[in-house]
Scaffold this active site. Structure first.
Site, PDB file in Angstrom:
ATOM      1  N   GLU A   1      28.165  12.805  29.794  1.00 51.21           N
ATOM      2  CA  GLU A   1      28.636  11.765  28.874  1.00 51.21           C
ATOM      3  C   GLU A   1      28.240  12.027  27.428  1.00 51.21           C
ATOM      4  O   GLU A   1      28.940  11.596  26.501  1.00 51.21           O
ATOM      5  CB  GLU A   1      28.120  10.398  29.321  1.00 51.21           C
ATOM      6  CG  GLU A   1      28.760   9.880  30.605  1.00 51.21           C
ATOM      7  CD  GLU A   1      28.080  10.349  31.881  1.00 51.21           C
ATOM      8  OE1 GLU A   1      27.218  11.257  31.804  1.00 51.21           O
ATOM      9  OE2 GLU A   1      28.401   9.828  32.953  1.00 51.21           O
TER      10      GLU A   1
ATOM     11  N   PHE B   1      22.764  -1.655  41.524  1.00 49.24           N
ATOM     12  CA  PHE B   1      22.952  -0.205  41.491  1.00 49.24           C
ATOM     13  C   PHE B   1      23.684   0.210  40.217  1.00 49.24           C
ATOM     14  O   PHE B   1      24.709  -0.378  39.871  1.00 49.24           O
ATOM     15  CB  PHE B   1      23.743   0.241  42.729  1.00 49.24           C
ATOM     16  CG  PHE B   1      24.035   1.715  42.722  1.00 49.24           C
ATOM     17  CD1 PHE B   1      22.991   2.635  42.819  1.00 49.24           C
ATOM     18  CD2 PHE B   1      25.326   2.188  42.592  1.00 49.24           C
ATOM     19  CE1 PHE B   1      23.246   3.999  42.797  1.00 49.24           C
ATOM     20  CE2 PHE B   1      25.588   3.554  42.570  1.00 49.24           C
ATOM     21  CZ  PHE B   1      24.543   4.459  42.675  1.00 49.24           C
ATOM     22  N   GLN B   2      23.167   1.195  39.561  1.00 45.72           N
ATOM     23  CA  GLN B   2      23.715   1.700  38.295  1.00 45.72           C
ATOM     24  C   GLN B   2      23.841   0.601  37.242  1.00 45.72           C
ATOM     25  O   GLN B   2      24.754   0.604  36.427  1.00 45.72           O
ATOM     26  CB  GLN B   2      25.051   2.419  38.507  1.00 45.72           C
ATOM     27  CG  GLN B   2      24.869   3.734  39.262  1.00 45.72           C
ATOM     28  CD  GLN B   2      26.044   4.683  39.160  1.00 45.72           C
ATOM     29  OE1 GLN B   2      27.182   4.262  39.029  1.00 45.72           O
ATOM     30  NE2 GLN B   2      25.766   5.976  39.232  1.00 45.72           N
TER      31      GLN B   2
ATOM     32  N   LYS C   1      32.619  -5.083  35.850  1.00 44.40           N
ATOM     33  CA  LYS C   1      33.679  -4.691  36.782  1.00 44.40           C
ATOM     34  C   LYS C   1      34.573  -5.869  37.172  1.00 44.40           C
ATOM     35  O   LYS C   1      35.787  -5.705  37.355  1.00 44.40           O
ATOM     36  CB  LYS C   1      33.062  -4.049  38.029  1.00 44.40           C
ATOM     37  CG  LYS C   1      34.108  -3.340  38.880  1.00 44.40           C
ATOM     38  CD  LYS C   1      33.485  -2.467  39.944  1.00 44.40           C
ATOM     39  CE  LYS C   1      34.572  -1.707  40.717  1.00 44.40           C
ATOM     40  NZ  LYS C   1      34.004  -0.860  41.770  1.00 44.40           N
TER      41      LYS C   1
ATOM     42  N   MET D   1      14.542  27.602  14.144  1.00 43.29           N
ATOM     43  CA  MET D   1      13.977  26.738  13.114  1.00 43.29           C
ATOM     44  C   MET D   1      12.578  26.268  13.514  1.00 43.29           C
ATOM     45  O   MET D   1      11.688  26.151  12.663  1.00 43.29           O
ATOM     46  CB  MET D   1      14.901  25.550  12.840  1.00 43.29           C
ATOM     47  CG  MET D   1      14.545  24.781  11.582  1.00 43.29           C
ATOM     48  SD  MET D   1      14.607  25.803  10.088  1.00 43.29           S
ATOM     49  CE  MET D   1      16.287  25.541   9.542  1.00 43.29           C
TER      50      MET D   1
END
Lengths: 597, 168
Positions: free
Chosen positions: A60, A122-123, A172, A494
Site C-alpha cells: 500500500e 479483525f483488521q 463496510k 548519505m
C-alpha cells in the site's frame, strides 16, 4: 397523470457503486490500490465497470507514492484505495510524504462495519486517529447519505489552497447499504465550503510594496519552490516571464526544480545543503529576497541566525502558516503563486521605471564570479564510474526528450538535483520534505500510468530500491516501462557520508552486505537487467536502457565512497559552505555535527 | 518558556463534529505548543457550531503560527485572538471543597462571602463553594482556603468573550 416511470423511486445503488460512480464523475481515471476484506464490495463494483482503471500495487505504500507520482506529473489529484487495518497503516508513510510535499491525494480506506468499530475487530485500526496528523483532513463516513458529497468534498480539500492528502474511511456496512446516486451541490461540486476557503488573490498593497522594493533593490534574488509547481504550469510561465523581464537571478528549492528553466543563464541552480555555491552565496548576500511558494526549510536555510541577514524578504504563499514560520519576512503576500506573480508583473509594467541597471550589473558580476568557482566540479576517473559522471551522461542522452524523472532519497537524489536540468515543471518528482527512501520507484509507476508513451526514469540507490522492489511485479503486470537508473555504491551513501564526517568514520550498519544481483533480480520478475562496471560502459547501458522495451533496471556500479559536495553542514551558515576536495576544501572531520539532523 | 513569551486567549469557532477537538489538541501536542487551559462546548445548535476557548503562551511569532495553524484546519470557522483584538472578559468557574469544623468552618464561610462564592453543598463538616471570576481571583480564594481545610478543587478553565457589540 404521471407515467409509471416517474412514479418509480430513483434506482438505488450500493455504497460501493456510489463510490465508483462518484469517482468517475469527478474525472478520476485511475486508482492505485490493494484489495482486502473491508473493501471487497468496492472491488466488486470496480470489476463490473470499465470507466475507472485500477492498478494493483504490491504494497500500500507503493499505492500512495504511485498516486503522488501521478498527481505531480499531471497536476490532478491522485487516488488510492486500500483496505482496513494493515492496508491503512501501510499507507501512512505515503500520506505523510504527500503532506510534507503538499501533493493532492485522496486515499479511500476500508473500515470494519460501524457497529464493530472500537471492538478490536479483525483488521480494525483507528484509521482516522492514526492518519489525523499525517493528512490535510480525514473523514469517517457513517451514513450512506453522506457518501457521495463527502468524497467530492475530499477531492476539493485535497486540491484547494495548499494541496495535501485526504483520507476517507469507509465502513463496510456503509459501502454495502443502498441509496440513490445524487450529484447534488457540495464542496467540490459547485458549492462553497462552509469553513475552508483559502485566499487566492494577493493583497494589492503587498504587491505595490513589493514592486517598490524590486525597483530599489541592488542585489535582488527570486527563491522559488514547489508552490509554483502546485499552482500550475501557467504560474511557472508567469515566473519565467517576470524573472526575464526584471533581469533578476533566481534559485530553486529541491521541490521547485523545473518551475524555472534549468538551462537559463539567470538560473543559479538549486540552493540549500547541497545546492550550488552561487545560489547559496546569493542567498547570503542578497538585499531583496522574493520567496515564491517556498517554506524556508532547514535544508535551505542552514543556521537560522545567519540566514540571509542583510535582505529584505518578501514571501508569497497560499498557506498563511508558512509565512513567518521559521524566518520573519518584511512583506507577506498570501495567495496563489501564479496570481501573485501576474500581479507583480502588472505592477512592474505599470511602474515602468525598471530596475537599478547599474547595481544589477554589479550584482551579476559578483554572481558570475561565484559561478566561476564551478562548485559541482569533480575529479572524474577512467577506471571507476563516478555517480556524477553517470548522471551527466544520462542528462546528455535524455536532453530534449519527453522525459520524467523520479528519485529515491540519499546521495543519488542530491546528485540528480545537481546534474539533471529541468526546463519544465512537473517533470521532476522527489521526496523533499519527508525524505522517504523507496519513494521514486512506485512514484515512477504512477508517472508512467499517467504518461504511457513518455520516458520515465527513477534515479535510485540500491538501499532505497530494496525497500520497494516488489513493485517491479506491478510494472511488469501493467507493462509500465519504467527505467531504473540504479547508482549502486553498496552503501547507504548519505548515511555513510554523515558517518564519515560526523561520527569518526564508524560505518555503523550503513554497508549493504549480501546485496542481490540486480540483473538477475530484474530478470526474475520478467523485466530486463543491465549493468555497467566501467566508465566506458555507461553510454551503452544508458542507450540500451532507453531502447529496451518494458521495465529495465540498469545497475550502475559507482564509486563506493564518493561524497556529495558542495555541502553546508547541518547547522552551519550559507557562507560556511564546503566545496570539497576538488576545490582544496577538505571537510573538517568533527563530531560537532552529531546532534544535528 | 522564553522571555518574550506572552499569554493569549484564543476563541475558536469550530464545526461540532466528531474528532474536531482531537484535531486541535493534536495540533498543539504535535507542534509543541502550550495549552494552559482549554474549554469546549456547543454554542449554536442549529449551525452545529462549538466554541473552544484556549489559553496559550509563546513568543509573538509562535502565537501567529498557532493562529495560522488553527485557521487552516478544515472544520475551523474562525480564530479570534481576544486580547489582540480589543478588551474582553475572561471568566472561570470553580467548585471548591473545604472540610472543616469550628472556627475554621466559620472563617471559610466569611472569606467565601468576601469573594462572593456561593455555598452549593453543605454538610455538618464540609462545604462546597461555587465561585466565578478571573483565574487570579480563584487562585487567591484557593490560597486562603488551603489552611482552612481545602481538600478538592474542580475548575472549568477559561471562557472568554469580547466586550462591546462586535461578535466573533
Amino acid at each position: 397523470m404521471t407515467s409509471a416511470a416517474e412514479d418509480r423511486p430513483p434506482a438505488e445503488l450500493t455504497g460501493a457503486e456510489l463510490v465508483v460512480r462518484t469517482l468517475v464523475d469527478l474525472g478520476v481515471e485511475v486508482v492505485f490500490g490493494y484489495p482486502g476484506g473491508a473493501v471487497l464490495p468496492i472491488y466488486d463494483a470496480i470489476f463490473k465497470q470499465n470507466e475507472l482503471r485500477h492498478i494493483l500495487v504490491r504494497h500500500e505504500q507503493g499505492a500512495v507514492h504511485a498516486a503522488e507520482g501521478y498527481a505531480r506529473s499531471t497536476g490532478k489529484v491522485g487516488t488510492v484505495l486500500v483496505t482496513s487495518g494493515p492496508g491503512a497503516t501501510n499507507s501512512v508513510t505515503g500520506l505523510t510524504d504527500a503532506l510534507m510535499d503538499s501533493i493532492p491525494v485522496v486515499c479511500l480506506t476500508g473500515q470494519v462495519p460501524t457497529h464493530m468499530i472500537g471492538n478490536d475487530a479483525f483488521q480494525e485500526a483507528d484509521t482516522i486517529g492514526i492518519t489525523r496528523p499525517c493528512t490535510k483532513h480525514n473523514y469517517l463516513i457513517k451514513d450512506i447519505d453522506e457518501l457521495c458529497s463527502t468524497i467530492r468534498e475530499a477531492f476539493y480539500i485535497a486540491a484547494a489552497g495548499r494541496p495535501g492528502p485526504v483520507v476517507v474511511d469507509l465502513p463496510k456496512d456503509v459501502v454495502m447499504a443502498r441509496a440513490p446516486y445524487e450529484n447534488g451541490a457540495s464542496p467540490g461540486n459547485g458549492l462553497a465550503h462552509p469553513s475552508y476557503r483559502p485566499r487566492r488573490e494577493p493583497d494589492a498593497d503587498a504587491v505595490r510594496r513589493t514592486v517598490e522594493l524590486m525597483a530599489r533593490a541592488k542585489r535582488p534574488l527570486f527563491y522559488a519552490g514547489g508552490g509554483v509547481i502546485n499552482s500550475g504550469p501557467e504560474a511557472a510561465a508567469s515566473l519565467a516571464a517576470l524573472v526575464r523581464r526584471t533581469g533578476f537571478p533566481i534559485t530553486n528549492t529541491l521541490m521547485g526544480l523545473g518551475c524555472y528553466p534549468g538551462n537559463d543563464p539567470q538560473f543559479l541552480g538549486m540552493l540549500g545543503m547541497h545546492g550550488t555555491y552561487e545560489a547559496n552565496m546569493a542567498m547570503a548576500e542578497c538585499d531583496l529576497m522574493i520567496a515564491v511558494g517556498a517554506r524556508f526549510d532547514d535544508r535551505v536555510t542552514g543556521r537560522l541566525a545567519d540566514f540571509s541577514r542583510g535582505s529584505t524578504k518578501v514571501q508569497i504563499d497560499i498557506d498563511p502558516s508558512s509565512i513567518n514560520k521559521n524566518v520573519p519576512v518584511d512583506v507577506a503576500m498570501v495567495g496563489d503563486a501564479g496570481l501573485a506573480l501576474d500581479a507583480l508583473a502588472a505592477g512592474w509594467e505599470a511602474r515602468g521605471a525598471g530596475s537599478d541597471a547599474g547595481a544589477l550589473a554589479a550584482w551579476w558580476k559578483q554572481l558570475e564570479a561565484w559561478r566561476g568557482r564551478d562548485c559541482l566540479r569533480y575529479r572524474n576517473s577512467s577506471t571507476t564510474i563516478k555517480p556524477q559522471y553517470a548522471l551527466q551522461r544520462l542528462h546528455e542522452a535524455t536532453k530534449g526528450r519527453d522525459v520524467y524523472f523520479t528519485t529515491e532519497v540519499g546521495q543519488h537524489q542530491m546528485w540528480a538535483a545537481q546534474f539533471l536540468k529541468f526546463d519544465e515543471p512537473n517533470r521532476w518528482m522527489t521526496s523533499g520534505g519527508l525524505g522517504t527512501m523507496g519513494y521514486g520507484f512506485p512514484a515512477a509507476m504512477g508517472v508512467q500510468v499517467a504518461h504511457p508513451d513518455s520516458l520515465v526514469i527513477d534515479i535510485a540507490g540500491e538501499a532505497s530500491l530494496l525497500m520497494v522492489i516488489q513493485e517491479l511485479s506491478t510494472m511488469v503486470q501493467y507493462r509500465l516501462p519504467v527505467k531504473t537508473f540504479l547508482l549502486n555504491n553498496e552503501y547507504m551513501g548519505m548515511v555513510r557520508q554523515w558517518q564519515e564526517f560526523f561520527h569518526g568514520g564508524r560505518y555503523a550498519e550503513s554497508y549493504m552486505d549480501s546485496l542481490p544481483d540486480f540483473v538477475k533480480l530484474a530478470e526474475s520478475f520478467g523485466a530486463t537487467g543491465l549493468r555497467a562496471q566501467r566508465p566506458e560502459e555507461v553510454d551503452g547501458v544508458i542507450e540500451a536502457m532507453i531502447e529496451t522495451p518494458g521495465p529495465v533496471i540498469a545497475d550502475i556500479l559507482v564509486d563506493k565512497e564518493e561524497n556529495v559536495y558542495p555541502m553546508i553542514p547541518a547547522g552551519a551558515a550559507h557562507y560556511e559552505m564546503k566545496l570539497g576536495p576538488e576545490h582544496g576544501d577538505l571537510e573538517e572531520r568533527s563530531e560537532d555535527g552529531m546532534v544535528l539532523v | 518558556m522564553d522571555e518574550t513569551a506572552e499569554r493569549r486567549t484564543l476563541s475558536v469557532l469550530v464545526e461540532n463534529e466528531p474528532g474536531v477537538l482531537a484535531r486541535v489538541i493534536g495540533l498543539f501536542s504535535g507542534r509543541g505548543y502550550n495549552i494552559e487551559s482549554l474549554t469546549v462546548a456547543e454554542v449554536e445548535h442549529d449551525k452545529r457550531l462549538s466554541r473552544i476557548n484556549l489559553v496559550t503562551s509563546g513568543s509573538p511569532m509562535v502565537i501567529e503560527q498557532i493562529k495560522a495553524q488553527l485557521d487552516r484546519l478544515v472544520p475551523i470557522h474562525k480564530v479570534s485572538d481576544l486580547g489582540h483584538e480589543g478588551p474582553y472578559i475572561e471568566r472561570e468557574l470553580a467548585l471548591i471543597k473545604v472540610v472543616a469544623t469550628g472556627e475554621k468552618r466559620v472563617e471559610s464561610l466569611r472569606i467565601a462571602d468576601i469573594f462572593r462564592a456561593h455555598v452549593v453543598d453543605s454538610e455538618i463538616d464540609s462545604f462546597v463553594f461555587e465561585m466565578t471570576g478571573k483565574g487570579g481571583k480563584i487562585d487567591a480564594f484557593i490560597r486562603l482556603m488551603t489552611p482552612l481545610g481545602l481538600t478538592e478543587i474542580s475548575r472549568t478553565g477559561v471562557v472568554a468573550i469580547a466586550r462591546g457589540k462586535e461578535s466573533i
